[in-house]
Scaffold this motif. Structure first.
Motif, PDB file in Angstrom:
ATOM      1  N   THR A  94       1.971  -9.766  -3.589  1.00 44.52           N
ATOM      2  CA  THR A  94       2.219  -8.221  -4.002  1.00 44.52           C
ATOM      3  C   THR A  94       1.077  -7.606  -4.549  1.00 44.52           C
ATOM      4  OG1 THR A  94       4.599  -8.471  -4.132  1.00 44.52           O
ATOM      5  CG2 THR A  94       3.566  -6.564  -5.045  1.00 44.52           C
ATOM      6  N   GLU A  95       0.448  -8.582  -5.673  1.00 45.50           N
ATOM      7  CA  GLU A  95      -0.556  -8.175  -6.331  1.00 45.50           C
ATOM      8  C   GLU A  95      -1.760  -7.923  -5.290  1.00 45.50           C
ATOM      9  OE1 GLU A  95       1.008 -10.584  -7.384  1.00 45.50           O
ATOM     10  OE2 GLU A  95       2.255  -9.087  -8.869  1.00 45.50           O
ATOM     11  N   GLU A  96      -2.005  -8.829  -4.699  1.00 43.50           N
ATOM     12  CA  GLU A  96      -3.080  -8.898  -3.586  1.00 43.50           C
ATOM     13  C   GLU A  96      -3.253  -7.608  -2.655  1.00 43.50           C
ATOM     14  OE1 GLU A  96      -4.280 -13.901  -3.328  1.00 43.50           O
ATOM     15  OE2 GLU A  96      -2.563 -13.153  -2.342  1.00 43.50           O
ATOM     16  N   ARG A  97      -1.765  -7.660  -2.014  1.00 37.46           N
ATOM     17  CA  ARG A  97      -1.655  -6.486  -1.057  1.00 37.46           C
ATOM     18  C   ARG A  97      -1.897  -5.168  -1.619  1.00 37.46           C
ATOM     19  NH1 ARG A  97       3.861  -7.148   0.572  1.00 37.46           N
ATOM     20  NH2 ARG A  97       4.327  -8.469  -1.044  1.00 37.46           N
ATOM     21  N   LEU A  98      -1.440  -4.938  -3.036  1.00 37.19           N
ATOM     22  CA  LEU A  98      -1.566  -3.778  -3.655  1.00 37.19           C
ATOM     23  C   LEU A  98      -3.170  -3.600  -4.171  1.00 37.19           C
ATOM     24  CD1 LEU A  98      -0.803  -1.076  -5.043  1.00 37.19           C
ATOM     25  CD2 LEU A  98      -0.409  -2.550  -7.154  1.00 37.19           C
ATOM     26  N   ALA A  99      -3.900  -4.522  -4.549  1.00 38.29           N
ATOM     27  CA  ALA A  99      -5.208  -4.220  -4.695  1.00 38.29           C
ATOM     28  C   ALA A  99      -5.996  -4.126  -3.287  1.00 38.29           C
ATOM     29  CB  ALA A  99      -5.773  -5.507  -5.339  1.00 38.29           C
ATOM     30  N   LEU A 100      -5.677  -4.553  -2.370  1.00 36.25           N
ATOM     31  CA  LEU A 100      -6.369  -4.459  -0.931  1.00 36.25           C
ATOM     32  C   LEU A 100      -6.127  -2.862  -0.632  1.00 36.25           C
ATOM     33  CD1 LEU A 100      -6.112  -7.842   0.944  1.00 36.25           C
ATOM     34  CD2 LEU A 100      -8.240  -6.769  -0.199  1.00 36.25           C
ATOM     35  N   LEU A 101      -4.888  -2.392  -0.648  1.00 32.07           N
ATOM     36  CA  LEU A 101      -4.496  -1.183  -0.465  1.00 32.07           C
ATOM     37  C   LEU A 101      -5.064  -0.162  -1.482  1.00 32.07           C
ATOM     38  CD1 LEU A 101      -2.418   0.020   1.813  1.00 32.07           C
ATOM     39  CD2 LEU A 101      -0.545  -0.002   0.042  1.00 32.07           C
ATOM     40  N   ARG A 102      -5.315  -0.581  -2.612  1.00 32.93           N
ATOM     41  CA  ARG A 102      -6.281   0.374  -3.575  1.00 32.93           C
ATOM     42  C   ARG A 102      -7.567   0.789  -3.181  1.00 32.93           C
ATOM     43  NH1 ARG A 102      -3.464  -1.091  -8.675  1.00 32.93           N
ATOM     44  NH2 ARG A 102      -1.936   0.268  -8.627  1.00 32.93           N
ATOM     45  N   VAL A 103      -8.257  -0.432  -2.747  1.00 27.96           N
ATOM     46  CA  VAL A 103      -9.697  -0.277  -2.378  1.00 27.96           C
ATOM     47  C   VAL A 103      -9.763   0.567  -1.005  1.00 27.96           C
ATOM     48  CG1 VAL A 103     -10.863  -1.953  -3.704  1.00 27.96           C
ATOM     49  CG2 VAL A 103      -9.755  -2.674  -1.312  1.00 27.96           C
ATOM     50  N   ALA A 104      -8.890   0.242   0.041  1.00 26.97           N
ATOM     51  CA  ALA A 104      -8.828   0.696   1.452  1.00 26.97           C
ATOM     52  C   ALA A 104      -8.479   2.142   1.434  1.00 26.97           C
ATOM     53  CB  ALA A 104      -8.039  -0.123   2.134  1.00 26.97           C
ATOM     54  N   THR A 105      -7.854   2.622   0.390  1.00 27.73           N
ATOM     55  CA  THR A 105      -7.091   4.126   0.218  1.00 27.73           C
ATOM     56  C   THR A 105      -7.830   4.873  -0.465  1.00 27.73           C
ATOM     57  OG1 THR A 105      -5.641   3.547  -1.297  1.00 27.73           O
ATOM     58  CG2 THR A 105      -4.958   3.707   0.945  1.00 27.73           C
ATOM     59  N   ALA A 106      -9.214   4.360  -1.215  1.00 28.34           N
ATOM     60  CA  ALA A 106     -10.030   5.063  -2.290  1.00 28.34           C
ATOM     61  C   ALA A 106     -10.708   6.201  -1.638  1.00 28.34           C
ATOM     62  CB  ALA A 106     -10.969   4.051  -3.153  1.00 28.34           C
ATOM     63  N   ASP A 107     -11.177   5.999  -0.559  1.00 29.35           N
ATOM     64  CA  ASP A 107     -11.987   7.247   0.124  1.00 29.35           C
ATOM     65  C   ASP A 107     -11.214   8.014   0.868  1.00 29.35           C
ATOM     66  OD1 ASP A 107     -13.869   6.256  -1.326  1.00 29.35           O
ATOM     67  OD2 ASP A 107     -14.609   4.974   0.521  1.00 29.35           O
ATOM     68  N   ILE A 108      -9.928   7.934   0.678  1.00 32.91           N
ATOM     69  CA  ILE A 108      -9.162   8.668   1.887  1.00 32.91           C
ATOM     70  C   ILE A 108      -8.262   9.843   0.935  1.00 32.91           C
ATOM     71  CG2 ILE A 108      -7.198   8.831   3.809  1.00 32.91           C
ATOM     72  CD1 ILE A 108      -7.502   5.935   4.219  1.00 32.91           C
ATOM     73  N   PRO A 109      -8.676  11.245   1.174  1.00 36.00           N
ATOM     74  CA  PRO A 109      -8.199  12.084   0.255  1.00 36.00           C
ATOM     75  C   PRO A 109      -6.802  12.282   0.680  1.00 36.00           C
ATOM     76  CG  PRO A 109     -10.217  13.026   1.534  1.00 36.00           C
ATOM     77  CD  PRO A 109      -9.876  11.608   1.998  1.00 36.00           C
ATOM     78  N   GLY A 110      -5.864  12.431  -0.592  1.00 36.74           N
ATOM     79  CA  GLY A 110      -4.399  12.679  -0.323  1.00 36.74           C
ATOM     80  C   GLY A 110      -3.802  11.271  -0.024  1.00 36.74           C
ATOM     81  N   VAL A 111      -4.486  10.089   0.136  1.00 37.83           N
ATOM     82  CA  VAL A 111      -3.824   9.070   0.159  1.00 37.83           C
ATOM     83  C   VAL A 111      -3.839   8.271  -0.947  1.00 37.83           C
ATOM     84  CG1 VAL A 111      -3.646   6.664   1.527  1.00 37.83           C
ATOM     85  CG2 VAL A 111      -4.090   9.160   2.526  1.00 37.83           C
ATOM     86  N   GLU A 112      -2.908   7.522  -1.661  1.00 34.91           N
ATOM     87  CA  GLU A 112      -2.783   6.458  -2.687  1.00 34.91           C
ATOM     88  C   GLU A 112      -2.102   5.408  -2.654  1.00 34.91           C
ATOM     89  OE1 GLU A 112      -0.380   8.664  -5.792  1.00 34.91           O
ATOM     90  OE2 GLU A 112      -1.165  10.235  -4.373  1.00 34.91           O
ATOM     91  N   ALA A 113      -2.299   4.201  -3.238  1.00 36.47           N
ATOM     92  CA  ALA A 113      -1.458   2.858  -3.050  1.00 36.47           C
ATOM     93  C   ALA A 113      -0.301   2.973  -4.268  1.00 36.47           C
ATOM     94  CB  ALA A 113      -2.421   1.863  -3.121  1.00 36.47           C
TER      95      ALA A 113
END
Ligand code: ADP
Length: 161
Positions: free
Chosen positions: A47-66
């Protein structure tokens, strides 16, 4: 402020998931991509790995968060004040499963709508399982996942040998 939760396993997150989330921001002010902590199916990333990857992947998408959650999806959505759950649809097979899930969630929480966005032509064939399989066989799925996910896949399969 209209909030939607986009729940999934995201094992790992792909460009297809990110595209659905980005498109959902046309409908909602905030789209929270949420990693379910206790999926029934076997997962490659914690879960921690999936969340960390989601965080970096969404960092540059306005309006999207993890985020991650370990309750019922509708309870998590309600805790955020979300008005909808977003999911993506690829095939007829997806439809059957998504329809059953949507009905269950609407029984549990009728106030939360389920919004299904159609897969784009570009990414309809992309799945986390295909990405894992390619990576496990030594082929980097560069067209399907962002660079931090590629690195994580490489590391995971290098550890496993
Ligand atoms: P699940 O939540 O069923 O374990 P995933 O985490 O892979 O599966 O997917 C989360 C959501 O994203 C699901 O609604 C799934 O249908 C959708 N999805 C996955 N891949 C795609 C794609 N290529 N195009 C559109 N939607 C997708």
């Amino acid at each position: 402020m209209r909030i939607a939760v986009y729940p999934g396993s995201f094992d790992p997150v792909t460009f297809a998931h990110l595209e659905i989330a980005a498109r959902a921001t046309r409908l909602f002010d905030r789209v929270v991509m949420a990693v379910f902590d206790r999926p029934q199916k076997h997962v490659l990333f914690s879960t921690e790995e999936r969340l960390a990857l989601l965080r970096v992947a969404t960092a540059d998408i306005p309006g999207v968060e993890a985020a991650s959650y370990n309750t019922l999806t509708v309870e998590f959505a309600r805790s955020l004040g979300a008005v909808a759950l977003v999911r993506g649809l690829r095939t007829v097979n997806d439809f059957e499963a998504e329809y059953a899930l949507a009905q269950l969630n609407q029984d549990l929480e009728p106030a939360i709508e389920v919004v299904l966005l159609m897969a784009s032509r570009r990414y309809a064939h992309v799945s986390s399982s295909a990405v894992r399989e390619l990576a496990s066989l030594g082929r980097d799925p560069v067209e399907y996942v962002p660079p931090p996910v590629l690195a994580a896949l490489r590391q995971k399969y290098a550890q496993r040998g």
